[in-house]
Design a protein around this motif. Structure first.
Motif, PDB file in Angstrom:
ATOM      1  N   UNK A 225       0.818  -1.216   0.000  1.00 16.04           N
ATOM      2  CA  UNK A 225       0.000   0.000   0.000  1.00 16.04           C
ATOM      3  C   UNK A 225       0.850   1.264   0.000  1.00 16.04           C
ATOM      4  N   UNK A 226       2.149   1.147  -0.203  1.00 13.10           N
ATOM      5  CA  UNK A 226       3.010   2.320  -0.201  1.00 13.10           C
ATOM      6  C   UNK A 226       2.624   3.265  -1.337  1.00 13.10           C
ATOM      7  N   UNK A 227       2.280   4.493  -0.987  1.00 16.78           N
ATOM      8  CA  UNK A 227       1.857   5.468  -1.989  1.00 16.78           C
ATOM      9  C   UNK A 227       0.428   5.301  -2.440  1.00 16.78           C
ATOM     10  N   UNK A 228      -0.413   4.623  -1.634  1.00 12.68           N
ATOM     11  CA  UNK A 228      -1.760   4.281  -2.073  1.00 12.68           C
ATOM     12  C   UNK A 228      -2.632   5.520  -2.297  1.00 12.68           C
ATOM     13  N   UNK A 229      -2.498   6.541  -1.456  1.00 10.43           N
ATOM     14  CA  UNK A 229      -3.378   7.711  -1.591  1.00 10.43           C
ATOM     15  C   UNK A 229      -3.123   8.462  -2.900  1.00 10.43           C
ATOM     16  N   UNK A 230      -1.873   8.855  -3.221  1.00 22.74           N
ATOM     17  CA  UNK A 230      -1.660   9.510  -4.518  1.00 22.74           C
ATOM     18  C   UNK A 230      -2.040   8.619  -5.699  1.00 22.74           C
ATOM     19  N   UNK A 231      -1.777   7.305  -5.581  1.00 27.73           N
ATOM     20  CA  UNK A 231      -2.082   6.404  -6.690  1.00 27.73           C
ATOM     21  C   UNK A 231      -3.586   6.295  -6.928  1.00 27.73           C
ATOM     22  N   UNK A 232      -4.378   6.231  -5.851  1.00 26.14           N
ATOM     23  CA  UNK A 232      -5.836   6.145  -6.009  1.00 26.14           C
ATOM     24  C   UNK A 232      -6.374   7.416  -6.659  1.00 26.14           C
ATOM     25  N   UNK A 233      -5.891   8.577  -6.235  1.00 27.10           N
ATOM     26  CA  UNK A 233      -6.368   9.831  -6.826  1.00 27.10           C
ATOM     27  C   UNK A 233      -5.993   9.904  -8.300  1.00 27.10           C
ATOM     28  N   UNK A 234      -4.772   9.533  -8.608  1.00 26.49           N
ATOM     29  CA  UNK A 234      -4.305   9.568  -9.998  1.00 26.49           C
ATOM     30  C   UNK A 234      -5.108   8.590 -10.858  1.00 26.49           C
ATOM     31  N   UNK A 235      -5.216   7.365 -10.388  1.00 18.79           N
ATOM     32  CA  UNK A 235      -5.855   6.327 -11.203  1.00 18.79           C
ATOM     33  C   UNK A 235      -7.368   6.489 -11.258  1.00 18.79           C
ATOM     34  N   UNK A 236      -7.998   6.741 -10.113  1.00 18.52           N
ATOM     35  CA  UNK A 236      -9.468   6.768 -10.071  1.00 18.52           C
ATOM     36  C   UNK A 236     -10.054   8.171 -10.247  1.00 18.52           C
ATOM     37  N   UNK A 237      -9.642   9.109  -9.398  1.00 18.40           N
ATOM     38  CA  UNK A 237     -10.232  10.444  -9.439  1.00 18.40           C
ATOM     39  C   UNK A 237      -9.933  11.147 -10.756  1.00 18.40           C
ATOM     40  N   UNK A 238      -8.708  11.002 -11.249  1.00 19.13           N
ATOM     41  CA  UNK A 238      -8.295  11.728 -12.458  1.00 19.13           C
ATOM     42  C   UNK A 238      -8.560  10.926 -13.729  1.00 19.13           C
ATOM     43  N   UNK A 239      -8.157   9.642 -13.742  1.00 23.61           N
ATOM     44  CA  UNK A 239      -8.273   8.839 -14.963  1.00 23.61           C
ATOM     45  C   UNK A 239      -9.531   7.981 -15.004  1.00 23.61           C
ATOM     46  N   UNK A 240     -10.261   7.882 -13.916  1.00 23.96           N
ATOM     47  CA  UNK A 240     -11.519   7.147 -13.917  1.00 23.96           C
ATOM     48  C   UNK A 240     -11.393   5.644 -13.874  1.00 23.96           C
ATOM     49  N   UNK A 241     -10.219   5.124 -13.524  1.00 24.10           N
ATOM     50  CA  UNK A 241     -10.034   3.680 -13.426  1.00 24.10           C
ATOM     51  C   UNK A 241     -10.640   3.161 -12.125  1.00 24.10           C
ATOM     52  N   UNK A 242     -11.053   1.918 -12.135  1.00 24.09           N
ATOM     53  CA  UNK A 242     -11.546   1.280 -10.912  1.00 24.09           C
ATOM     54  C   UNK A 242     -10.359   0.723 -10.134  1.00 24.09           C
ATOM     55  N   UNK A 243     -10.283   1.093  -8.867  1.00 27.06           N
ATOM     56  CA  UNK A 243      -9.166   0.683  -8.013  1.00 27.06           C
ATOM     57  C   UNK A 243      -9.699  -0.190  -6.890  1.00 27.06           C
ATOM     58  N   UNK A 244      -9.061  -1.319  -6.680  1.00 25.40           N
ATOM     59  CA  UNK A 244      -9.421  -2.221  -5.590  1.00 25.40           C
ATOM     60  C   UNK A 244      -8.236  -2.345  -4.635  1.00 25.40           C
ATOM     61  N   UNK A 245      -8.480  -2.071  -3.341  1.00 24.65           N
ATOM     62  CA  UNK A 245      -7.453  -2.271  -2.322  1.00 24.65           C
ATOM     63  C   UNK A 245      -7.845  -3.524  -1.546  1.00 24.65           C
ATOM     64  N   UNK A 246      -7.009  -4.537  -1.610  1.00 22.70           N
ATOM     65  CA  UNK A 246      -7.347  -5.855  -1.077  1.00 22.70           C
ATOM     66  C   UNK A 246      -6.549  -6.160   0.187  1.00 22.70           C
ATOM     67  N   UNK A 247      -7.220  -6.866   1.089  1.00 23.24           N
ATOM     68  CA  UNK A 247      -6.597  -7.248   2.353  1.00 23.24           C
ATOM     69  C   UNK A 247      -7.181  -8.572   2.804  1.00 23.24           C
ATOM     70  N   UNK A 248      -6.341  -9.385   3.451  1.00 19.88           N
ATOM     71  CA  UNK A 248      -6.821 -10.663   3.968  1.00 19.88           C
ATOM     72  C   UNK A 248      -7.736 -10.470   5.168  1.00 19.88           C
ATOM     73  N   UNK A 249      -7.576  -9.354   5.881  1.00 20.62           N
ATOM     74  CA  UNK A 249      -8.353  -9.119   7.095  1.00 20.62           C
ATOM     75  C   UNK A 249      -9.633  -8.322   6.845  1.00 20.62           C
TER      76      UNK A 249
END
Length: 764
Positions: A225-249
């Protein structure tokens, strides 16, 4: 080579369509603004492949579309231009969508990351892409990319990225259990969710656009998850891609449609830690069957990270700081009285500490007997009550704006009660500041997790410092959208000594507010960014000294600064980030001469009149150099005495030099010292040991030529001559300087100076 083939198959070859004449004209305009047409093209070939979310693009264009041009001061050739410059104007007008896509993404990256580190990282990434056989750029250097980033930041600063960052961060923190099972206890987090590794930036520069162009067949996968916040904004907010953050818990956190259709997958590690293992550092490009097509891993040149540089509008910046204080150990609603109680306490502390601020001289303060003298009361100033209240209203807008007029009046009454209570207490250090009862009860309830009472008192002290600094902005009511850097450490008055007078030098407040605007890149110190400067600009705003313009020195608020939107621009369209004094200032000036002595009365007047005032602005690499020429006609006696045919004395100075000189003036005689209705006398008293003089000393030895204890410099109604008198007399170690204001008559001005010890120059 495989990545090069993949990109060529999807995006094709890059072509140019602009006629050569338009290209040359555009290139000249971009170069004047600090950018470069070739570098913008290189970056557009990379970032321009992304298709921006339509709604975001429309909001972005609407926010930045307005251009405002105002002169630096009336009749000045330099203007402050805010809004679109050549880079953004081309992006908004050009049918090639690549440029607007590039501007939006670079605007975001420049707002969320340290721009120096970002430029360094982008330079490395562009070079890596070339070595991998991707021939869509010329491999621009650091200075070239830094210039484009600065241009984008200054021309798009009206768009606020912080709400998008805050929204993503809150969703992530809430989803992944930062609270205990009772929803109360806030667990401290050590995950690097904002810091971005350089190799992640390198991968995102291609993988995101491949995933967007082939949404069913390409996916970007991150092992941590290193850099997850900038990456989510770039990928989803700006480019409209669907982003999934996955966790075992936890269940998947989805930004977009559904987990099954996600184009970006981020793995949330089970164990929180700042360090990320090598095996968790891989960035993968997968096909629809989750088979690895490409892999990006860090090498020796990409081991460092790009640090985030949070920016917030000045409005509610203090509210956000308070919110973080209380939500680092618990979750507290905005409606709780704790916030309002703390704000009132902070303002009271600021009011108490603003009543006696020492103006420290730039040089040594020496009395007539050669001994260094203690600063007199005239070397102190105070901030008006309303300035503290105005600064608080902006900084804590989130809470104060909810109060109606009656509630606001009640709040200010409580502030006054705090002030009265503090005056009756023996407060020696910050830890002695008493806490509001609501805060004490809350901390007692939390125990050790919430921190000690002393630590909270220190936070009150630190926030009062912030209020005091912002209260020095002359036009604070016009600065709500000023973007300031949250990473900047406010180290001013930080020793926690409540009883110690606040001390400021001529550059202190100017440097601190410029530092808040520019961020950690701003270098203070003897050879820092503020050296010789009187205006600093970044992110589309400018911080300047109050002496700029053709002003009367007694009207200048020397302890205040001005903050305005816009970038300094000359008539040729060149934009610079700083205006400073030119070198080799000085010139010819008349010597001093006694005009009236041994008489009871004299006629207040100006003997040496400045007839012409000319400004010169020279262009350098990243700054304008300024010099101000003031002309005084030579008398016939002057020309005979010195055998010179030149008919004028020309003296060159500049605003920083004049500011520093005015700062060292010992006392400004204002209306408080005069109760007469007539402020300008036709005849004024003189007296024993007092003489009037014209001119000012040309050489150091001329300062000892006049034996009288008090000299009245005849510069009445000529504020340009008054500036020159201040400039030339201020370095005299044997005399102190008094400046008469327009609301103080000549007799009261003299009476005030006569009552003071030491030798004086009284400037009419």
């Amino acid at each position: 080579m495989q990545l090069s083939v993949e990109l060529t198959n999807v995006f094709g070859a890059v072509t140019a369509a602009l006629p050569w004449k338009k290209i040359l004209d555009l290139g000249r305009d971009l170069r004047k603004s600090g950018s470069d047409i070739l570098v913008e093209e290189d970056l557009a070939n990379v970032f321009g492949r992304g298709k921006i979310v339509h709604a975001l693009e429309n909001r972005f264009k609407h926010s930045i579309k307005d251009t405002k041009i105002v002169p630096l001061h009336p009749s000045c050739s330099i203007t402050l231009q805010s809004g679109p410059g050549p880079t953004v104007t081309r992006a908004m007008r050009d049918q090639d969508r690549r440029y607007m896509s590039t501007v939006i993404q670079l605007s975001f990256l420049g707002a969320v990351f340290n721009r120096t580190e970002l430029a360094t990282a982008l330079t490395e990434c562009m070079s890596k892409r070339l070595t991998h056989g991707i021939q869509d750029s010329s491999g621009p250097g650091y200075e070239d990319i830094a210039g484009v980033l600065e241009a984008c930041s200054s021309q798009t600063s009206n768009f606020d990225w912080y709400p998008h960052i805050e929204a993503v961060e809150q969703r992530i923190r809430k989803h992944f259990g930062y609270f205990d099972e009772n929803g109360q206890q806030f667990r401290r987090d050590s995950r690097p969710i904002k810091t971005v590794p350089i190799h992640l930036l390198l991968a995102a520069m291609d993988y995101l656009y491949l995933a967007q162009s082939l949404p069913e067949d390409r996916k970007l996968f991150c092992n941590s998850e290193k850099g997850v916040i900038p990456l989510v904004i770039w990928a989803h907010t700006i480019l409209g891609l669907t982003v999934a953050i996955r966790s075992l818990q936890h269940e998947d956190l989805i930004f977009g449609m559904s987990s099954a259709s996600s184009q970006v997958i981020i793995q949330w590690r089970a164990i929180a830690s700042i360090e990320v293992a090598v095996e968790d550092s891989e960035i993968l490009l997968l096909d629809r069957s989750m088979k690895v097509i490409l892999k990006t891993i860090p090498d020796s040149s990409m081991e460092s990270d790009i640090e985030t540089e949070e920016r917030h509008n000045l409005q509610s910046f203090g509210s956000r700081k308070l919110y973080r204080v209380f939500n680092s150990a618990s979750s507290i609603s905005d409606e709780t009285p704790i916030y309002q109680d703390l704000i009132e306490c902070i303002l009271a502390v600021a009011i108490i500490r603003s009543r006696r601020i020492e103006r420290q001289k730039n040089g040594f303060s020496t009395s007539s007997d050669g001994e260094r003298s203690e600063p007199s009361d005239s070397r102190y100033y105070s901030l008006e009550y309303w300035r503290i209240a105005s600064a608080g209203a902006v900084l804590f807008h989130r809470q104060i704006s909810k109060l109606n007029d009656n509630k606001r009046q009640e709040s200010m009454l409580r502030v006054e009660k705090w002030v009265e209570a503090f005056q009756n207490m023996n407060l020696k250090t910050a830890r002695d500041i008493p806490l509001p009862q609501s805060v004490r009860l809350h901390l007692d309830k939390l125990g050790q997790v919430g921190g000690t009472h002393a630590s909270m008192s220190h936070r009150i002290f630190d926030l009062s410092n912030l209020v005091l600094v912002i209260a020095h902005i002359a036009n604070i009511d016009q600065c709500s959208t000023l973007p300031i850097c949250a990473n900047t450490l406010l180290q001013l008055w930080s020793n926690g000594d409540f009883m110690m007078d606040l001390k400021v030098k001529s550059h202190t407040i100017f440097g601190v507010i410029a530092n808040l605007l520019v961020g950690p890149e701003f270098h203070q110190g003897e050879y820092g960014d503020y050296k010789h400067a009187f205006l600093i600009s970044d992110f589309g705003w400018s911080v300047s000294l109050d002496c700029i313009g053709d002003k009367n020195p007694s009207d200048v608020r020397v302890h205040l600064v001005s903050v305005r939107p816009g970038v300094p621009t000359n008539q040729r369209g060149e934009r610079k980030s700083k205006i400073r004094d030119a070198e080799l200032l000085g010139g010819a000036s008349p010597g001093q001469r006694i005009e009236d002595e041994g008489v009871e009365m004299y006629r207040p007047r100006s003997e040496r009149i400045v007839t012409d005032r000319t400004e010169y602005y020279g262009s350098r690499n990243k700054e304008f150099w300024f010099s101000l020429r003031l002309d005084i006609p030579r008398t016939v006696e002057d020309m005979k005495k010195r055998s010179i045919n030149d008919r004028i004395w020309d003296d060159y100075t500049s605003y920083r030099e004049l500011h520093d000189a005015l700062w060292d003036v010992d006392i400004v005689l204002d209306g408080k010292m005069c109760h007469h209705s007539v402020k300008s006398l036709e005849a004024a008293k003189l007296g024993v040991e007092i003489a009037t003089i014209s001119g000012w000393p040309t050489y150091l030895d001329e300062r000892d030529d006049i034996p009288q204890r008090i000299c009245i410099c005849l510069t009445k109604n000529d504020w340009r001559a008054r500036w020159l008198a201040i400039k030339h007399f201020i370095d005299d170690p044997t005399r102190r300087i008094a400046l008469r204001g327009t609301e103080c008559c000549e007799d009261c001005a003299l009476d005030t100076v006569v009552a003071l010890p030491d030798q004086w120059i009284l400037i009419l």
